[in-house]
Motif scaffolding. Sequence first.
Motif, PDB file in Angstrom:
ATOM      1  N   GLY A 259       0.743  -1.089   0.007  1.00 51.57           N
ATOM      2  CA  GLY A 259       0.083  -0.125   0.009  1.00 51.57           C
ATOM      3  C   GLY A 259       0.839   1.320   0.079  1.00 51.57           C
ATOM      4  N   GLY A 260       0.376   2.330  -0.535  1.00 49.13           N
ATOM      5  CA  GLY A 260       1.073   3.450  -0.590  1.00 49.13           C
ATOM      6  C   GLY A 260       1.155   4.369   0.595  1.00 49.13           C
ATOM      7  N   ASP A 261       2.105   5.078   0.767  1.00 45.97           N
ATOM      8  CA  ASP A 261       1.977   5.969   2.221  1.00 45.97           C
ATOM      9  C   ASP A 261       1.166   7.171   2.113  1.00 45.97           C
ATOM     10  OD1 ASP A 261       3.755   4.106   3.153  1.00 45.97           O
ATOM     11  OD2 ASP A 261       5.591   5.338   2.904  1.00 45.97           O
ATOM     12  N   GLY A 262       0.632   7.426   3.256  1.00 44.38           N
ATOM     13  CA  GLY A 262      -0.185   8.666   3.568  1.00 44.38           C
ATOM     14  C   GLY A 262       0.150   9.793   3.826  1.00 44.38           C
ATOM     15  N   GLY A 263       1.412   9.686   4.354  1.00 42.59           N
ATOM     16  CA  GLY A 263       2.288  10.902   5.115  1.00 42.59           C
ATOM     17  C   GLY A 263       1.278  10.928   6.544  1.00 42.59           C
ATOM     18  N   SER A 264       1.415  12.245   7.016  1.00 43.07           N
ATOM     19  CA  SER A 264       0.850  12.624   8.200  1.00 43.07           C
ATOM     20  C   SER A 264      -0.483  13.212   8.033  1.00 43.07           C
ATOM     21  CB  SER A 264       1.752  13.643   8.819  1.00 43.07           C
ATOM     22  OG  SER A 264       1.685  14.988   8.158  1.00 43.07           O
ATOM     23  N   LYS A 265      -0.992  13.307   6.949  1.00 43.81           N
ATOM     24  CA  LYS A 265      -2.608  13.636   6.794  1.00 43.81           C
ATOM     25  C   LYS A 265      -3.331  12.857   5.851  1.00 43.81           C
ATOM     26  CE  LYS A 265      -1.260  18.831   6.337  1.00 43.81           C
ATOM     27  NZ  LYS A 265      -1.141  19.960   5.732  1.00 43.81           N
ATOM     28  N   GLY A 266      -2.938  11.503   5.442  1.00 45.74           N
ATOM     29  CA  GLY A 266      -3.541  10.620   5.041  1.00 45.74           C
ATOM     30  C   GLY A 266      -3.455   9.318   5.660  1.00 45.74           C
ATOM     31  N   GLY A 267      -4.316   8.223   5.434  1.00 46.30           N
ATOM     32  CA  GLY A 267      -4.398   6.889   5.858  1.00 46.30           C
ATOM     33  C   GLY A 267      -3.361   6.227   4.918  1.00 46.30           C
ATOM     34  N   GLY A 291       0.779  -3.236   4.227  1.00 46.00           N
ATOM     35  CA  GLY A 291      -0.089  -2.092   4.104  1.00 46.00           C
ATOM     36  C   GLY A 291       0.955  -0.692   4.283  1.00 46.00           C
ATOM     37  N   GLY A 292       0.579   0.393   3.596  1.00 50.64           N
ATOM     38  CA  GLY A 292       1.153   1.589   3.751  1.00 50.64           C
ATOM     39  C   GLY A 292       1.045   2.269   4.921  1.00 50.64           C
ATOM     40  N   ASN A 293       2.193   3.074   5.090  1.00 47.94           N
ATOM     41  CA  ASN A 293       2.283   4.137   6.552  1.00 47.94           C
ATOM     42  C   ASN A 293       1.440   5.128   6.146  1.00 47.94           C
ATOM     43  OD1 ASN A 293       4.225   2.178   7.438  1.00 47.94           O
ATOM     44  ND2 ASN A 293       5.726   3.251   6.462  1.00 47.94           N
ATOM     45  N   GLY A 294       0.896   5.874   7.598  1.00 48.45           N
ATOM     46  CA  GLY A 294       0.110   6.985   7.276  1.00 48.45           C
ATOM     47  C   GLY A 294      -0.217   7.579   8.658  1.00 48.45           C
TER      48      GLY A 294
END
Length: 525
Positions: A259-267, A291-294
């Motif tokens: 899964g792609g990362d969502g940064g600090s503002k997204g899942g 899963g991606g980080n976020g």
Amino acid sequence: MARFHSRLLHFFTFFFFFFFFCTTFVICLSSSSFESAFWITDSDSEGLLFHQDYSPPAPPPPPPHAPSVSCTDDLGGVGSLDSTCKIVADLNLTRDVYIAGKGNFYILPGVRFHCPILGCSITLNISGNFSLGENSTIVAGTFELAAYNASFFNGSAVNTTGWAGDPPPQTSGTPQGVEGAGGGHGGRGASCLVEEGKLPEDVWGGDTYSWSSLQNPSSYGSKGGSTSKEVDYGGGGGGRITMDIKEFLDVNGSLLAEGGDGGSKGGGGSGGSVYIKAHKMTGGGRISASGGNGFAGGGGGRVAVDVFSRHDEPTIYVHGGISRGCSKNAGAAGTLYDAVPRSLNVNNYNLSTDTETLLLEFPYQPLWTNVYIRNCARASVPLLWSRVQASELIVQGQISLLCGGVLSFGLAHYATSEFELLAEELLMSDSIIKVYGALRMTVKIFLMWNSKMLIDGGEDSTVATSWLEASNLVVLKESSVIQSNANLGVHGQGLLNLSGSGDKIQAQRLVLSLFYSIHVSDGLM
């Protein structure tokens, strides 16, 4: 008299045609609507059903592939797809491609073979060999490979991370709202939302889906949620990787459907799907559908491996993504199914979480051999019955909970169901089993090390009694606990051993029976 005969003749002619019409109508009706209209109420309808060659309609065939591209004109390569095609320079594709031929297909070292479009598909169907050279990369939403042999050299990567197309319709893997929750697929996505009156495991982001394709995963991961209505910060879902290799597969590179990362503002987006089938596999590469980080981590995806002979062990990840908004609640682990030993693995790679991986319907034929829940993974059998019925988890071999693994049966607020657990061995180390309702457990060996089995019988007396049966051995060590707030029977034909301080079996009414020997250490009586 002649008039009489004429009228009689007309009468019999009319009767004949009327009889013929009615007979034909009844025959036609009985072969279609007559049966469908009366099978439910007709006492002989079951006989009609089983005396016909009945089968459900076949699913529609998959759409045909587009014509194959050419090695030189379309891909800028050298050679022919019916002999050997070599990709010698970087290529950026702008659409799906289908590559088919009777020869070999080689991507030389350092070459980028990319289609950076969401859901873009690269399909290779060749009769010869495939290789991805050192430090070469393939980027797409879907990568499908059918070949005789395949090699992925050091530093190479097939990367579908965050490039997913749409997940299956009518799934709830993509979270709603602006909470920045993680996407779900093999495991639920995490949510950092705290709701009063709810347990931590009652709150999650995107939900699980595609359990029915556990052994042959083929679904895209889901997108993570956003914390803004105006801007979509959610990470993309993981893509799909499918390989059908007739003989030898060598994996020293990376196969990624994360899964792609969502940064600090997204899942974070949820992991996608990886399916590998080969006769023999070597190499110590990396395979991942994590899963991606976020802000909240995405759930892990699904990986299935069907390889007859494995000489090395590539590292396989299906863990959830890290949650930056609630560090102790990562996304839930996805699933790893190993087809040859028929084993299910749920492993969260020591990322603590309150979010669960759902285990839904279990196969009856063939049975799973082993189920492993480990490294802080939380698995749940969530089936809730409106009346007393049983949900079964049956394996031929071992159920193992290790290193913070948690297995839950039922729903915390509705302790009304019965659950059956049958296996050769149940091994627990630093782990927990929670039962909401009643448990009927039958094993040969039950070993607990610093672990707990907690049974909440609820208020319904018809399901309040649980029983645990181990035909050979029950051993509790290092402050292990079996505890029920209702009635509990523990039965066995071998040894019951509570070996140290803190070990206990506790219930409202407790029955111990049939053991030939019960050993309780000093100070536990």
